[in-house]
Motif scaffolding. Structure first.
Motif, PDB file in Angstrom:
ATOM      1  N   LEU A  23       9.095  -7.974 -22.833  1.00  0.00           N
ATOM      2  CA  LEU A  23       9.637  -7.554 -21.537  1.00  0.00           C
ATOM      3  C   LEU A  23      10.935  -6.752 -21.713  1.00  0.00           C
ATOM      4  O   LEU A  23      11.113  -5.704 -21.085  1.00  0.00           O
ATOM      5  CB  LEU A  23       9.875  -8.780 -20.660  1.00  0.00           C
ATOM      6  N   VAL A  24      11.803  -7.221 -22.590  1.00  0.00           N
ATOM      7  CA  VAL A  24      13.052  -6.507 -22.850  1.00  0.00           C
ATOM      8  C   VAL A  24      12.755  -5.157 -23.512  1.00  0.00           C
ATOM      9  O   VAL A  24      13.400  -4.150 -23.202  1.00  0.00           O
ATOM     10  CB  VAL A  24      14.014  -7.378 -23.694  1.00  0.00           C
ATOM     11  N   ASP A  46       3.077  -3.775 -23.489  1.00  0.00           N
ATOM     12  CA  ASP A  46       2.596  -4.574 -22.363  1.00  0.00           C
ATOM     13  C   ASP A  46       1.427  -5.467 -22.776  1.00  0.00           C
ATOM     14  O   ASP A  46       1.266  -6.560 -22.233  1.00  0.00           O
ATOM     15  CB  ASP A  46       2.200  -3.659 -21.204  1.00  0.00           C
ATOM     16  N   LEU A  47       0.644  -5.025 -23.743  1.00  0.00           N
ATOM     17  CA  LEU A  47      -0.435  -5.865 -24.263  1.00  0.00           C
ATOM     18  C   LEU A  47       0.147  -7.115 -24.927  1.00  0.00           C
ATOM     19  O   LEU A  47      -0.359  -8.228 -24.720  1.00  0.00           O
ATOM     20  CB  LEU A  47      -1.305  -5.074 -25.246  1.00  0.00           C
ATOM     21  N   VAL A  89       4.800 -15.815  -9.731  1.00  0.00           N
ATOM     22  CA  VAL A  89       5.437 -14.663  -9.091  1.00  0.00           C
ATOM     23  C   VAL A  89       5.682 -13.566 -10.131  1.00  0.00           C
ATOM     24  O   VAL A  89       5.398 -12.382  -9.883  1.00  0.00           O
ATOM     25  CB  VAL A  89       6.758 -15.065  -8.396  1.00  0.00           C
ATOM     26  N   ILE A  90       6.176 -13.945 -11.313  1.00  0.00           N
ATOM     27  CA  ILE A  90       6.391 -12.972 -12.386  1.00  0.00           C
ATOM     28  C   ILE A  90       5.063 -12.297 -12.739  1.00  0.00           C
ATOM     29  O   ILE A  90       5.000 -11.071 -12.893  1.00  0.00           O
ATOM     30  CB  ILE A  90       7.017 -13.640 -13.626  1.00  0.00           C
ATOM     31  N   GLY A  91       4.011 -13.094 -12.850  1.00  0.00           N
ATOM     32  CA  GLY A  91       2.692 -12.539 -13.165  1.00  0.00           C
ATOM     33  C   GLY A  91       2.209 -11.575 -12.098  1.00  0.00           C
ATOM     34  O   GLY A  91       1.641 -10.518 -12.411  1.00  0.00           O
ATOM     35  N   ALA A  92       2.438 -11.918 -10.849  1.00  0.00           N
ATOM     36  CA  ALA A  92       2.015 -11.028  -9.754  1.00  0.00           C
ATOM     37  C   ALA A  92       2.794  -9.716  -9.785  1.00  0.00           C
ATOM     38  O   ALA A  92       2.208  -8.636  -9.616  1.00  0.00           O
ATOM     39  CB  ALA A  92       2.203 -11.735  -8.410  1.00  0.00           C
ATOM     40  N   ILE A  93       4.092  -9.800 -10.030  1.00  0.00           N
ATOM     41  CA  ILE A  93       4.905  -8.582 -10.122  1.00  0.00           C
ATOM     42  C   ILE A  93       4.434  -7.721 -11.288  1.00  0.00           C
ATOM     43  O   ILE A  93       4.386  -6.491 -11.185  1.00  0.00           O
ATOM     44  CB  ILE A  93       6.400  -8.925 -10.269  1.00  0.00           C
ATOM     45  N   SER A  94       4.077  -8.348 -12.390  1.00  0.00           N
ATOM     46  CA  SER A  94       3.733  -7.609 -13.611  1.00  0.00           C
ATOM     47  C   SER A  94       2.459  -6.775 -13.477  1.00  0.00           C
ATOM     48  O   SER A  94       2.230  -5.868 -14.278  1.00  0.00           O
ATOM     49  CB  SER A  94       3.605  -8.555 -14.805  1.00  0.00           C
ATOM     50  N   VAL A  95       1.663  -7.060 -12.472  1.00  0.00           N
ATOM     51  CA  VAL A  95       0.427  -6.289 -12.275  1.00  0.00           C
ATOM     52  C   VAL A  95       0.753  -4.813 -12.014  1.00  0.00           C
ATOM     53  O   VAL A  95       0.077  -3.918 -12.536  1.00  0.00           O
ATOM     54  CB  VAL A  95      -0.413  -6.890 -11.116  1.00  0.00           C
ATOM     55  N   VAL A  96       1.781  -4.561 -11.240  1.00  0.00           N
ATOM     56  CA  VAL A  96       2.122  -3.174 -10.879  1.00  0.00           C
ATOM     57  C   VAL A  96       2.535  -2.366 -12.113  1.00  0.00           C
ATOM     58  O   VAL A  96       1.987  -1.281 -12.346  1.00  0.00           O
ATOM     59  CB  VAL A  96       3.180  -3.127  -9.759  1.00  0.00           C
ATOM     60  N   PRO A  97       3.485  -2.840 -12.938  1.00  0.00           N
ATOM     61  CA  PRO A  97       3.809  -2.066 -14.137  1.00  0.00           C
ATOM     62  C   PRO A  97       2.603  -1.885 -15.072  1.00  0.00           C
ATOM     63  O   PRO A  97       2.387  -0.784 -15.595  1.00  0.00           O
ATOM     64  CB  PRO A  97       4.911  -2.881 -14.813  1.00  0.00           C
ATOM     65  N   THR A  98       1.818  -2.926 -15.262  1.00  0.00           N
ATOM     66  CA  THR A  98       0.665  -2.815 -16.158  1.00  0.00           C
ATOM     67  C   THR A  98      -0.297  -1.741 -15.674  1.00  0.00           C
ATOM     68  O   THR A  98      -0.736  -0.886 -16.464  1.00  0.00           O
ATOM     69  CB  THR A  98      -0.060  -4.174 -16.278  1.00  0.00           C
ATOM     70  N   GLU A 120       9.256   7.264 -10.080  1.00  0.00           N
ATOM     71  CA  GLU A 120       8.273   6.212 -10.361  1.00  0.00           C
ATOM     72  C   GLU A 120       8.711   5.375 -11.560  1.00  0.00           C
ATOM     73  O   GLU A 120       8.578   4.144 -11.556  1.00  0.00           O
ATOM     74  CB  GLU A 120       6.894   6.831 -10.617  1.00  0.00           C
ATOM     75  N   VAL A 121       9.239   6.021 -12.579  1.00  0.00           N
ATOM     76  CA  VAL A 121       9.739   5.296 -13.751  1.00  0.00           C
ATOM     77  C   VAL A 121      10.856   4.336 -13.325  1.00  0.00           C
ATOM     78  O   VAL A 121      10.873   3.177 -13.744  1.00  0.00           O
ATOM     79  CB  VAL A 121      10.231   6.273 -14.847  1.00  0.00           C
ATOM     80  N   LYS A 122      11.762   4.801 -12.477  1.00  0.00           N
ATOM     81  CA  LYS A 122      12.850   3.945 -11.980  1.00  0.00           C
ATOM     82  C   LYS A 122      12.302   2.744 -11.210  1.00  0.00           C
ATOM     83  O   LYS A 122      12.801   1.624 -11.351  1.00  0.00           O
ATOM     84  CB  LYS A 122      13.789   4.751 -11.076  1.00  0.00           C
ATOM     85  N   ARG A 123      11.299   2.986 -10.383  1.00  0.00           N
ATOM     86  CA  ARG A 123      10.707   1.893  -9.597  1.00  0.00           C
ATOM     87  C   ARG A 123      10.070   0.851 -10.514  1.00  0.00           C
ATOM     88  O   ARG A 123      10.251  -0.360 -10.327  1.00  0.00           O
ATOM     89  CB  ARG A 123       9.663   2.454  -8.633  1.00  0.00           C
ATOM     90  N   ILE A 124       9.341   1.319 -11.539  1.00  0.00           N
ATOM     91  CA  ILE A 124       8.696   0.401 -12.468  1.00  0.00           C
ATOM     92  C   ILE A 124       9.739  -0.342 -13.293  1.00  0.00           C
ATOM     93  O   ILE A 124       9.620  -1.550 -13.520  1.00  0.00           O
ATOM     94  CB  ILE A 124       7.686   1.158 -13.369  1.00  0.00           C
ATOM     95  N   ARG A 125      10.789   0.353 -13.712  1.00  0.00           N
ATOM     96  CA  ARG A 125      11.857  -0.303 -14.465  1.00  0.00           C
ATOM     97  C   ARG A 125      12.518  -1.381 -13.603  1.00  0.00           C
ATOM     98  O   ARG A 125      12.856  -2.458 -14.088  1.00  0.00           O
ATOM     99  CB  ARG A 125      12.897   0.712 -14.929  1.00  0.00           C
ATOM    100  N   SER A 126      12.673  -1.112 -12.329  1.00  0.00           N
ATOM    101  CA  SER A 126      13.243  -2.100 -11.418  1.00  0.00           C
ATOM    102  C   SER A 126      12.357  -3.349 -11.338  1.00  0.00           C
ATOM    103  O   SER A 126      12.868  -4.477 -11.343  1.00  0.00           O
ATOM    104  CB  SER A 126      13.410  -1.471 -10.037  1.00  0.00           C
ATOM    105  N   LEU A 127      11.052  -3.153 -11.272  1.00  0.00           N
ATOM    106  CA  LEU A 127      10.138  -4.307 -11.238  1.00  0.00           C
ATOM    107  C   LEU A 127      10.220  -5.118 -12.533  1.00  0.00           C
ATOM    108  O   LEU A 127      10.235  -6.360 -12.500  1.00  0.00           O
ATOM    109  CB  LEU A 127       8.699  -3.844 -10.995  1.00  0.00           C
ATOM    110  N   VAL A 128      10.279  -4.436 -13.662  1.00  0.00           N
ATOM    111  CA  VAL A 128      10.393  -5.141 -14.943  1.00  0.00           C
ATOM    112  C   VAL A 128      11.727  -5.882 -15.005  1.00  0.00           C
ATOM    113  O   VAL A 128      11.799  -7.006 -15.524  1.00  0.00           O
ATOM    114  CB  VAL A 128      10.217  -4.158 -16.129  1.00  0.00           C
TER     115      VAL A 128
END
Length: 151
Positions: A23-24, A46-47, A89-98, A120-128
């Motif tokens: 994740l880091v 991510d895998l 909740v973490i798992g649900a959030i992780s669906v979007v970046p994956t 989009e990169v910023k949005r995904i980085r925010s989710l991570v």
């Protein structure tokens, strides 16, 4: 029984460290401009994250079923349930970046000049980043649970 329980705990911790490391790594990689090479790297990292999550679940279930404390200890712990809910909740959030990493890789495979949109990169980085912060909360819950606080 003691060695068995210690072995399950060790596996649980090792998989958790792999998950945090992945994740880091995603957070750091998402600071780069995302082209085809970076999109493929993100998907590979991510895998590791996904496999680690599955292995954490398997190790955790093993600890609950066959560990020294047993199901009775865990089911009565409010922080156990808070930990499980946070992990979900973490798992649900992780669906979007994956899914985004998969989409970026597909786009890069068809377009050699692919570059992910910066917004989009910023949005995904925010989710991570949210996933990372929630992991810190999960660790707090785990610490309280291990000490039987709240029961």
């Amino acid at each position: 029984m003691l060695y068995h329980d210690a072995g399950l705990a060790w596996l649980h911790f090792v998989f958790a460290f792999v998950l945090v490391g992945a994740l880091v790594a995603e957070l750091f990689i998402l600071r780069l401009p995302v082209d085809g090479r970076v999109a493929k790297l993100l998907l590979r990292v991510d895998l590791f994250y996904g496999v680690a999550a599955v292995l954490i679940i398997l190790a955790g279930v093993s600890r609950v079923l066959w560990g020294a404390k047993g199901w009775e200890f865990y089911q009565a712990q409010p922080f156990f349930w808070a930990k499980i809910a946070t992990f979900l909740v973490i798992g649900a959030i992780s669906v979007v970046p994956t899914r985004t990493f998969m989409r970026w890789k597909r786009a890069a495979d068809t377009d050699a000049t692919f570059a992910a949109p910066e917004a989009e990169v910023k949005r995904i980085r925010s989710l991570v980043m949210w996933e990372t912060h929630l992991l810190a909360l999960l660790l707090l819950f785990a610490s309280f649970m291990a000490r039987a606080i709240g029961s």
